[in-house]
Design a protein around this motif. Structure first.
Motif, PDB file in Angstrom:
ATOM      1  N   TRP A 232      14.109  45.342  35.205  1.00 38.23           N
ATOM      2  CA  TRP A 232      13.145  44.899  34.196  1.00 38.23           C
ATOM      3  C   TRP A 232      13.775  43.852  33.277  1.00 38.23           C
ATOM      4  N   GLU A 233      15.024  44.077  32.867  1.00 38.71           N
ATOM      5  CA  GLU A 233      15.704  43.136  31.969  1.00 38.71           C
ATOM      6  C   GLU A 233      15.849  41.763  32.630  1.00 38.71           C
ATOM      7  N   SER A 234      16.109  41.739  33.933  1.00 38.48           N
ATOM      8  CA  SER A 234      16.230  40.459  34.646  1.00 38.48           C
ATOM      9  C   SER A 234      14.907  39.703  34.621  1.00 38.48           C
ATOM     10  N   LEU A 235      13.832  40.407  34.928  1.00 33.69           N
ATOM     11  CA  LEU A 235      12.514  39.761  34.943  1.00 33.69           C
ATOM     12  C   LEU A 235      12.105  39.331  33.537  1.00 33.69           C
ATOM     13  N   LYS A 236      12.436  40.155  32.545  1.00 34.31           N
ATOM     14  CA  LYS A 236      12.098  39.807  31.159  1.00 34.31           C
ATOM     15  C   LYS A 236      12.851  38.546  30.734  1.00 34.31           C
ATOM     16  N   ALA A 237      14.096  38.370  31.193  1.00 38.03           N
ATOM     17  CA  ALA A 237      14.851  37.161  30.860  1.00 38.03           C
ATOM     18  C   ALA A 237      14.158  35.921  31.414  1.00 38.03           C
ATOM     19  N   LEU A 238      13.602  36.013  32.638  1.00 37.86           N
ATOM     20  CA  LEU A 238      12.852  34.891  33.212  1.00 37.86           C
ATOM     21  C   LEU A 238      11.594  34.604  32.396  1.00 37.86           C
ATOM     22  N   ALA A 239      10.911  35.666  31.998  1.00 38.27           N
ATOM     23  CA  ALA A 239       9.683  35.484  31.209  1.00 38.27           C
ATOM     24  C   ALA A 239       9.990  34.847  29.857  1.00 38.27           C
ATOM     25  N   ASP A 240      11.087  35.284  29.215  1.00 34.99           N
ATOM     26  CA  ASP A 240      11.459  34.710  27.915  1.00 34.99           C
ATOM     27  C   ASP A 240      11.815  33.232  28.053  1.00 34.99           C
ATOM     28  N   LEU A 241      12.504  32.884  29.144  1.00 39.44           N
ATOM     29  CA  LEU A 241      12.848  31.484  29.375  1.00 39.44           C
ATOM     30  C   LEU A 241      11.578  30.654  29.565  1.00 39.44           C
ATOM     31  N   ALA A 242      10.601  31.208  30.272  1.00 37.96           N
ATOM     32  CA  ALA A 242       9.330  30.505  30.464  1.00 37.96           C
ATOM     33  C   ALA A 242       8.643  30.247  29.123  1.00 37.96           C
ATOM     34  N   GLU A 243       8.688  31.230  28.232  1.00 34.95           N
ATOM     35  CA  GLU A 243       8.063  31.047  26.915  1.00 34.95           C
ATOM     36  C   GLU A 243       8.771  29.949  26.119  1.00 34.95           C
ATOM     37  N   ASP A 244      10.118  29.917  26.218  1.00 33.61           N
ATOM     38  CA  ASP A 244      10.871  28.876  25.508  1.00 33.61           C
ATOM     39  C   ASP A 244      10.511  27.482  26.031  1.00 33.61           C
ATOM     40  N   LEU A 245      10.418  27.336  27.358  1.00 34.22           N
ATOM     41  CA  LEU A 245      10.107  26.028  27.937  1.00 34.22           C
ATOM     42  C   LEU A 245       8.644  25.657  27.714  1.00 34.22           C
ATOM     43  N   ALA A 246       7.766  26.660  27.677  1.00 38.08           N
ATOM     44  CA  ALA A 246       6.345  26.388  27.400  1.00 38.08           C
ATOM     45  C   ALA A 246       6.181  25.762  26.022  1.00 38.08           C
ATOM     46  N   ALA A 247       6.996  26.230  25.065  1.00 33.61           N
ATOM     47  CA  ALA A 247       6.939  25.681  23.715  1.00 33.61           C
ATOM     48  C   ALA A 247       7.361  24.220  23.689  1.00 33.61           C
ATOM     49  N   GLU A 248       8.118  23.789  24.722  1.00 33.85           N
ATOM     50  CA  GLU A 248       8.541  22.387  24.813  1.00 33.85           C
ATOM     51  C   GLU A 248       7.597  21.559  25.677  1.00 33.85           C
ATOM     52  N   GLY A 249       6.508  22.187  26.142  1.00 29.87           N
ATOM     53  CA  GLY A 249       5.513  21.459  26.909  1.00 29.87           C
ATOM     54  C   GLY A 249       5.697  21.479  28.404  1.00 29.87           C
ATOM     55  N   ALA A 250       6.597  22.329  28.936  1.00 33.87           N
ATOM     56  CA  ALA A 250       6.854  22.372  30.376  1.00 33.87           C
ATOM     57  C   ALA A 250       5.711  23.063  31.116  1.00 33.87           C
ATOM     58  N   ASP A 251       5.514  22.666  32.389  1.00 34.38           N
ATOM     59  CA  ASP A 251       4.566  23.357  33.248  1.00 34.38           C
ATOM     60  C   ASP A 251       5.330  24.150  34.304  1.00 34.38           C
ATOM     61  N   LEU A 252       4.598  24.773  35.237  1.00 36.35           N
ATOM     62  CA  LEU A 252       5.258  25.636  36.218  1.00 36.35           C
ATOM     63  C   LEU A 252       6.223  24.878  37.119  1.00 36.35           C
ATOM     64  N   PRO A 253       5.863  23.697  37.676  1.00 34.02           N
ATOM     65  CA  PRO A 253       6.842  22.959  38.483  1.00 34.02           C
ATOM     66  C   PRO A 253       8.118  22.627  37.707  1.00 34.02           C
ATOM     67  N   ALA A 254       7.966  22.257  36.440  1.00 32.06           N
ATOM     68  CA  ALA A 254       9.152  21.951  35.625  1.00 32.06           C
ATOM     69  C   ALA A 254       9.985  23.202  35.389  1.00 32.06           C
ATOM     70  N   PHE A 255       9.312  24.335  35.207  1.00 32.75           N
ATOM     71  CA  PHE A 255      10.026  25.607  35.018  1.00 32.75           C
ATOM     72  C   PHE A 255      10.823  25.972  36.267  1.00 32.75           C
ATOM     73  N   VAL A 256      10.224  25.815  37.446  1.00 33.11           N
ATOM     74  CA  VAL A 256      10.921  26.119  38.693  1.00 33.11           C
ATOM     75  C   VAL A 256      12.104  25.173  38.877  1.00 33.11           C
ATOM     76  N   ALA A 257      11.927  23.902  38.533  1.00 30.94           N
ATOM     77  CA  ALA A 257      13.036  22.943  38.639  1.00 30.94           C
ATOM     78  C   ALA A 257      14.178  23.341  37.711  1.00 30.94           C
ATOM     79  N   GLU A 258      13.843  23.829  36.520  1.00 27.71           N
ATOM     80  CA  GLU A 258      14.873  24.280  35.588  1.00 27.71           C
ATOM     81  C   GLU A 258      15.610  25.510  36.132  1.00 27.71           C
TER      82      GLU A 258
END
Length: 679
Positions: free
Chosen positions: A434-460
């Protein structure tokens, strides 16, 4: 151009402005060495001293290389090559192989273990996985110090090595491993460096092209360079001296792998014209932590110390705590961590550091019981965890057909399908997943705040996986002191600090003892604000409280140091000891093994064979748990002597040659329990 110099302290600015080599930067813990060297490279590039493509910045980990590239991009020097020694050498070797050698380039061995296992089978050995790793480490040491199989036995004795099996057997396994590797057209990491240097030496056109490409070198963590890496670096340089090296002699903790600090400490001798700049302003830790670190290292024997100067405001004083036994110590640490969490310190900003990995079990149990999330560093890499790999595959597939949904919501939806729930599960493997998946979700929230979309998130994610840059996982870090190097936390607990553990029992020479002291120094300097140092007086509840705090803490705890053996006293007593007679025939014994047994080798012995087998099985388990060779616990002869005498008391056990006070403190209770028949 001058904006890359803004915000640097005077010493960091001196590094940045020293754009021509040779330069040696002696950088203490927390003094901003990465900032200094990246600004130096950027300043050199932007001022026209060197083209970005002509710079090769070398470091020791993929993650560190990735951080250098990221910082250099932000500073306006995106074309700089920042790589590990192995990555840079493999790139060159692969490129030139078809031209100068011909045919397909060899495949790279990710792990030596399968090939060593086959070598063992050929020599009719059946080691377990732990012993295979120890054999691999010994072969790696020989290769980086450029010692061949035929010279290993003599070299191991000269360097006071403690190989996992007999030295001559390591020599045979090493020879068989090399033969199998060559037959299968394979290269390991050491061979990559060796072949690259050889190709440059034997083919002048290759050397010319590489040296034309790279003429400006920066090497981080220079105190960890081994002889093979130094050979390749000198080959790259080809007599030039436009090189900047960075390191800290106080943090030399990898000598056992072949690393040598003499390249750092002797740099000014090798390059008499070198500028030597010291970074001592510590921006990481409070004055209280810095003062303790300085006091720890000041008691060492090295003349190459750096005394840190704290730059942060005052913080709490380091805490020294002793406990009755190891479970009590683990429980006490868990209680202290709970208090920090209640005060608002994030779990990811807390670490428990120990000397050997086997010490983690008690803390895993105590933290789980206290319902405190934790992660074990040095176990499985984040992006190699099954749940993370599965999640990345699903995210990559979704990115190909992304419908423009908000990033955070879409990632949460995908991860929910593989186990991400709103609330964490109780503990164990489910909590880790669960902690591993939560870390991915938190990273997605951080990048979303910078305007990233899903392809950009996967590239990151793919960039981070390539650079081993894992997102922060919410949990207390459990790690060995070696694995903690280069990291830092708000709060650090240094545990198990007893003589026999730190310094470790098999650190015998003055050089080995000093390396153990530096290991404690590394642990202390990981803490930004809160630091606790603790030890247990006994191994198990109810056990004899005979352990001593680490000798490195003498004079630092505010308590009277316990009495310690006078150096040389034991040796003196043994010299004048009465002759040992055989307990069977009364003949005077002269051979060391016979004296240890208390009888002639030819005299019959009456002993419990089952007890001897139990002792050997216990020794094997203990050695594995502590990551040490079995004979470091007790030799075969000592176990035989214990089985023959079946001691019932600590004094009787202590009377057996080969069983000293340190061994009693660490293993006495377990051995006496076995002699009593306890399982």
């Amino acid at each position: 151009m001058d904006d890359v110099l803004i915000g640097l302290d005077p010493e960091q600015r001196a590094v940045a402005e020293a754009v021509r080599g040779p330069v040696c930067v002696l950088a203490g813990a927390g003094t901003g060495k990465t900032r200094a060297i990246t600004h130096r490279i950027a300043h050199a590039v932007r001022s026209g001293v060197v083209d970005a493509q002509s710079v090769l910045a070398v470091t020791f980990t993929t993650r560190a290389a990735g951080e250098l590239r990221q910082r250099l991009r932000a500073l306006g020097a995106p074309g700089v090559q920042a790589r590990t020694f192995h990555a840079a050498a493999l790139r060159q070797l692969t490129y030139f192989w078809p031209r100068v050698i011909g045919g397909e380039a060899p495949s790279v061995i990710e792990s030596k273990l399968p090939v060593i296992a086959e070598a063992c089978r050929q020599l009719r050995r059946t080691p377990d996985r732990s012993e295979l790793r120890d054999i691999a480490a010994e072969i790696e040491w020989a290769k980086v110090t450029q010692i061949g199989p035929e010279d290993y036995t003599a070299a191991a004795a000269k360097h006071h090595r403690t190989p996992p099996v007999a030295a001559d057997e390591i020599s045979r396994l090493y020879e068989a491993y090399e033969r199998l590797r060559r037959e299968r057209h394979l290269v390991d990491f050491e061979t990559i460096l060796e072949l690259t240097a050889a190709v440059m030496t034997e083919h002048q056109e290759v050397a010319t092209q590489i040296r034309r490409q790279y003429r400006y070198f920066v090497v981080d963590e220079y105190q960890d360079v081994n002889p093979l890496q130094k050979l390749l670096l000198d080959t790259w340089l080809g007599g030039r001296d436009d090189i900047c090296v960075v390191g800290d002699p106080n943090q030399t903790i990898y000598s056992f792998t072949g690393a040598s600090p003499r390249y750092l400490t002797g740099f000014a001798v090798e390059h008499p014209q070198a500028a030597v700049i010291r970074l001592v302003r510590d921006y990481r830790s409070t004055p209280q932590v810095v003062d303790l670190a300085n006091r720890v290292i000041a008691r060492g024997r090295s003349p190459h110390r750096l005394e840190l100067v704290a730059q942060r405001p005052d913080g709490p004083r380091p805490v020294f705590a002793d406990y009755d036994d190891e479970p009590a110590e683990a429980a006490g640490v868990a209680r202290a961590i709970r208090k920090l969490l209640d005060k608002g310190v994030p779990a990811r900003e807390i670490a428990v550091l120990f000397r050997v990995n086997s010490q983690s079990e008690a803390y895993e149990e105590a933290l789980a019981k206290a319902e405190i999330p934790y992660l074990l560093r040095g176990a499985e890499r984040f992006f190699e965890r099954p749940e993370v790999r599965q999640a990345v595959v699903l995210l990559r597939g979704a990115a190909r057909s992304a419908a423009g949904e908000p990033l955070a919501a879409e990632v949460h939806h995908i991860l929910a399908g593989v186990g991400l729930t709103p609330a964490p599960p109780g503990g164990g493997k489910a909590r880790e997943r669960w902690e591993s998946l939560k870390a991915l979700a938190d990273l997605a929230e951080d990048l979303a705040a910078e305007g990233a979309d899903l392809p950009a998130f996967v590239a990151e994610l793919e960039r981070r996986a390539a650079e081993q840059h894992a997102p922060p996982v919410e949990g207390v870090t459990l790690a060995s002191l070696h694995a903690a190097k280069g990291l830092e936390w708000d709060a650090v607990f240094l545990v198990g600090l007893t003589d026999g553990m730190l310094p470790i029992v098999y650190a015998e020479t003055p050089e080995q003892i000093e390396e153990e002291r530096r290991l404690l120094y590394v642990g202390v300097t990981r803490a930004r604000e809160h630091l606790t140092l603790s030890w247990a007086l006994a191994r198990a509840p109810g056990g004899r409280k005979g352990r001593r705090p680490s000798r490195f803490l003498d004079g630092l705890t505010g308590r009277a140091a316990p009495p310690r053996p006078i150096p040389g006293a034991t040796r003196e007593r043994r010299t004048v000891a009465a002759p040992v007679s055989c307990r069977v025939c009364a003949k005077t014994l002269t051979a060391a093994a016979e004296q240890k047994l208390g009888r002639c080798a030819t005299c019959p012995a009456d002993y419990d064979e089952e007890l001897l087998e139990r002792l050997k099985a216990w020794r094997t388990t203990t050695a594995k748990d502590n990551k040490i060779p079995p004979y470091v616990v007790f030799t075969d002869v000592t176990l035989q002597a214990i089985a023959e005498r079946a001691p019932a008391t600590e004094q009787e056990l202590l009377s057996i040659p080969g069983v000293g006070r340190v061994k009693i403190d660490r293993y006495g209770e377990a051995v006496l329990a076995l002699c009593r028949g306890a399982v």
